[in-house]
Scaffold this motif. Structure first.
Motif, short mmCIF file in Angstrom:
data_model
loop_
_atom_site.label_atom_id
_atom_site.label_comp_id
_atom_site.label_asym_id
_atom_site.label_seq_id
_atom_site.Cartn_x
_atom_site.Cartn_y
_atom_site.Cartn_z
N THR A 98 0.85 -1.21 -0.10
CA THR A 98 -0.06 0.04 0.08
C THR A 98 0.90 1.34 -0.08
OG1 THR A 98 -0.30 0.05 2.41
CG2 THR A 98 -1.87 -1.05 1.07
N ALA A 113 -3.43 -0.41 -3.01
CA ALA A 113 -4.37 0.58 -2.73
C ALA A 113 -3.50 1.69 -2.44
CB ALA A 113 -5.20 0.27 -1.43
N ALA A 172 -3.32 0.77 5.93
CA ALA A 172 -4.11 0.12 4.92
C ALA A 172 -3.30 -1.31 4.57
CB ALA A 172 -3.80 1.14 3.42
N CYS A 173 -2.14 -1.54 5.33
CA CYS A 173 -1.69 -2.74 5.01
C CYS A 173 -2.12 -3.61 6.27
CB CYS A 173 -0.17 -2.80 5.19
SG CYS A 173 0.77 -3.57 3.88
#
Length: 170
Positions: A14, A62, A123-124
Motif C-alpha cells: 500500500t 491501494a 491500509a496494510c
C-alpha cells in the motif's frame, strides 16, 4: 509474480499519500511512482523488494490518505489513473500509529502527525507493531516528498508499506 500473488515478496503493498489542498494529479503520480520504484529496489535492506509487475500501479494494491484530503481532485485523479482504490482514515486513527517521521506541519494542517506513513501502515493491516494473520505490516519506503517544478511548493508526500511474509525476509 505480482505482489498480489503468493510467491516470494510482500502479498499486500500500500502507498500512503499526504497532500495539500489543490495538489495536481501529476505531482501525486510522480511521488507515488517514485516511492514504488524505491520499494522495488529495496533489496539489501533486509526486506523483499517489490516485483516489477508492469502495471501502472507498480504492484501496489491501494492508496491511503486522511479523510480531510480524500476528496482532493488531484488525489482522486491519480488513484483513477493508477487504477487503485483510495482508502481514507480519520485523523485520530492515523495519529495513533507510531511512525519514524512525524510532522508538525501535518499535525497543524489535518490533525495528525503522519498521513503518508501512518496511512500506508494502516491500509496494510496494522501499524504500530500490529501483527496480522500471515505477517506484520512494515514500512518499506519512508515518507518521501514530491519534487515539483523549481520554485513550486511541495504539496504531496508518499510512503510504501507491505505485509511481510514471515521467514522470507533477507
Amino acid at each position: 509474480m505480482s505482489a498480489r500473488g503468493t510467491g516470494a515478496g510482500p502479498r499486500l503493498v500500500t502507498v500512503g499519500v499526504g497532500t495539500c489542498a489543490g495538489v495536481p494529479a501529476e505531482e501525486v503520480l510522480d511521488v507515488v511512482v517514485s516511492v514504488l520504484a524505491a520499494a522495488r529496489t529495496a533489496a539489501g535492506t533486509g526486506r523483499e523488494p517489490l516485483p516489477a509487475d508492469g502495471a501502472a500501479s507498480g504492484g501496489a494494491t491501494a492508496l491511503a490518505t486522511v479523510q480531510a484530503r480524500a476528496a482532493e481532485p488531484g488525489l482522486l485523479a491519480a488513484a483513477r489513473r493508477l487504477d487503485l482504490p483510495l482508502i481514507a482514515y480519520d485523523a485520530r486513527t492515523l495519529a495513533r500509529v507510531r511512525v519514524p517521521h512525524p510532522s508538525d506541519f501535518s499535525r497543524a494542517a489535518v490533525g495528525t502527525p503522519s498521513v503518508a506513513e501512518a496511512a500506508a501502515l494502516l491500509a496494510c493491516g496494522g501499524g504500530g507493531g500490529t501483527t496480522v494473520r500471515g505477517g506484520a505490516p512494515v514500512l518499506l519506503v519512508p515518507k518521501t516528498k514530491s519534487r515539483p517544478a523549481a520554485g513550486a511548493p511541495v504539496r504531496a508526500t508518499a510512503a510504501v508499506a507491505a505485509l511481510a511474509i514471515p521467514g522470507r525476509e533477507r
